[in-house]
Scaffold this active site. Structure first.
Site, PDB file in Angstrom:
ATOM      1  N   GLY A 166       9.253-106.206  10.084  1.00 49.05           N
ATOM      2  CA  GLY A 166      10.651-106.497  10.368  1.00 49.05           C
ATOM      3  C   GLY A 166      11.206-105.701  11.529  1.00 49.05           C
ATOM      4  O   GLY A 166      12.155-106.136  12.189  1.00 49.05           O
ATOM      5  N   ASP A 281       9.858 -98.564  -1.200  1.00 46.98           N
ATOM      6  CA  ASP A 281       9.414 -99.802  -0.544  1.00 46.98           C
ATOM      7  C   ASP A 281       7.922-100.032  -0.786  1.00 46.98           C
ATOM      8  O   ASP A 281       7.165-100.323   0.139  1.00 46.98           O
ATOM      9  CB  ASP A 281       9.708 -99.733   0.953  1.00 46.98           C
ATOM     10  CG  ASP A 281       9.727-101.120   1.602  1.00 46.98           C
ATOM     11  OD1 ASP A 281       9.829-102.124   0.867  1.00 46.98           O
ATOM     12  OD2 ASP A 281       9.625-101.196   2.840  1.00 46.98           O
TER      13      ASP A 281
END
Length: 440
Positions: A166, A281
């Protein structure tokens, strides 16, 4: 050499002492005594004395007596000097032996003290190229010149792209024929991305573990931020499971090895770091595999300490891996990482993504779909990834499924600690792969 330097002056001192003993005797002992001084003729004390007196003049008798006294003195001097010299040599030998032992111990300690430093550098880059491209340091991580990264990646060419996330792309960097690294290039960094970049550098400077990826260096070039990691030849777990190979290179034993590697990394973060760290994460794309399929946890941009537990934390992470209490209430604990680990374990078992796109407007959650079937022993073997189907002991399959079910419980208090998860999985992995299972 030090021993000889000490021995020479000691021997010289002993020789000087011996010379003084000999040369310092009175001269009168060697001078003949006049006959007038001698007493008048007396009766011999014994027959032996009479014979001696008859054979030799009186002065010779005196000289014989004096020579005997001199010989005694010389003998005593020799004994004393030899004793002193022997004592000195023995003392010097003991001193030399003790000194060698001290030097050996100090060298051993210095090597032990140097080993953490070597462990901290973790890369031949810092040792071999520091004179060329290390302009400064932040902790123990090198600050690298942009032009060197540009040259190592062939100007960040498309052919060098290893993956894309990302925030930017990851490139293969070749610094010489033998050494490769992975360079993550973050373009157009905003305030949030800048915070994640700094967080990543700060955490990976502090954290060192065999199952956590090593940060070799970083670079700040205008608005561009670059992170240099150790090279992980087999890419991410996501690319292995869901890429072109579709998990064909990952056997049952390798999948279980990857699971315990990740569990060990999380145990280190939760149990050994002070304060404990929540990764926040955990996902298959952040689990990297080296040439031997050793798994290492990466991407610490969102990591926080457990001081954030039970507090509202801004939602970050990846849908499909985010724990329900964090997604719905913003509550973050170490059990949030355990939930995400459970999802990764399901990926390894089933071979499906956490969110499967069923239609342009509809996605199916792996957790929702698989939960009823995980507890049904008749159905479980049929939903296992076809690549590993019928390749494992069913008892092991049921045990791994039970661990996954506990990890993805909606209620955080029902989830086990990652340490308990690790100890449940280790007996299922062969010894040569880091477990305790003896394969017959």
């Amino acid at each position: 050499m030090n021993l000889l330097c000490l021995l020479f002056p000691m021997c010289a001192c002993s020789f000087s002492l011996f010379s003084l003993v000999i040369l310092g005797r009175p001269e009168s002992t060697f001078a003949p005594i006049p006959a007038s001084v001698l007493p008048s003729k007396q009766e011999p004390i014994s027959l032996f004395s009479s014979q001696m007196e008859a054979v030799s003049p009186g002065v010779a008798v005196v000289r014989v007596v004096h020579h005997q006294d001199l010989n005694k003195r010389i003998l005593i001097a020799l004994i004393v000097a030899s004793t002193l010299l022997g004592g000195l040599l023995l003392f010097l030998l003991c001193f030399w032996i003790c000194r060698q032992k001290i030097l050996k111990n100090s060298n051993g300690k210095s090597k032990q003290n140097q080993e953490p430093t070597k462990a901290l550098s973790l890369s031949p880059i810092v040792d071999r190229f520091s004179s060329l491209w290390m302009a400064g340091k932040k902790g123990s991580v090198a600050v690298i010149e942009y032009r060197l990264l540009e040259a190592a990646t062939n100007g960040f060419q498309e052919s060098n792209v290893l993956g894309e996330g990302g925030r930017g792309r990851v490139y293969k960097a070749c610094f010489d024929e033998k050494f490769l690294a992975a360079v993550k290039k973050l373009d157009d960094v905003g305030a949030e991305a800048e915070r994640e970049f700094e967080n990543e550098v700060d955490w990976l400077v502090k954290i060192r573990h065999q199952n956590i990826v090593s940060l070799l260096g970083y670079c700040i070039h205008g608005e561009t931020r670059l992170l240099v990691y150790e090279m992980m030849q087999n890419g991410s777990l996501e690319s292995q499971l869901h890429g072109p190979s579709q998990g064909s290179t990952l056997t049952w034993n390798l999948r279980m090895k990857i699971a315990i590697d990740v569990a060990r990394a999380l145990e280190y973060l939760h149990e050994n770091c002070n304060p404990p760290v929540v990764h926040r994460d955990i996902k298959s794309s952040n689990i990297l595999l080296d040439s031997d399929f050793n798994a290492k946890l990466s991407d610490f941009g969102l990591a926080v300490t457990t001081a954030s537990q039970n507090k509202n934390v801004k939602l970050s992470g990846t849908l499909g891996y985010v724990a329900p209490e964090y997604l719905l209430e913003g509550k973050l604990t170490d059990k949030s990482d355990v939930y995400a680990f459970g999802v990764v374990l399901l990926e390894l078992l089933i071979g499906k993504k956490p969110l499967e796109k069923m239609s342009p407007t509809r996605c199916q959650s792996l957790v929702t779909w698989v939960m009823p079937q995980l507890t049904d022993r008749s159905k479980l073997p049929n939903i296992v990834d076809p690549v590993i189907k019928d390749t494992m002991d069913l008892k092991h399959l049921y045990q791994v499924a039970a661990v996954a079910v506990l990890c993805i419980q909606p209620e955080p208090s029902y989830r086990p600690l990652i340490t308990d998860v690790l100890h449940s999985l280790i007996p299922l992995v062969p010894i040569e792969l880091g477990g305790s299972l003896r394969v017959t």
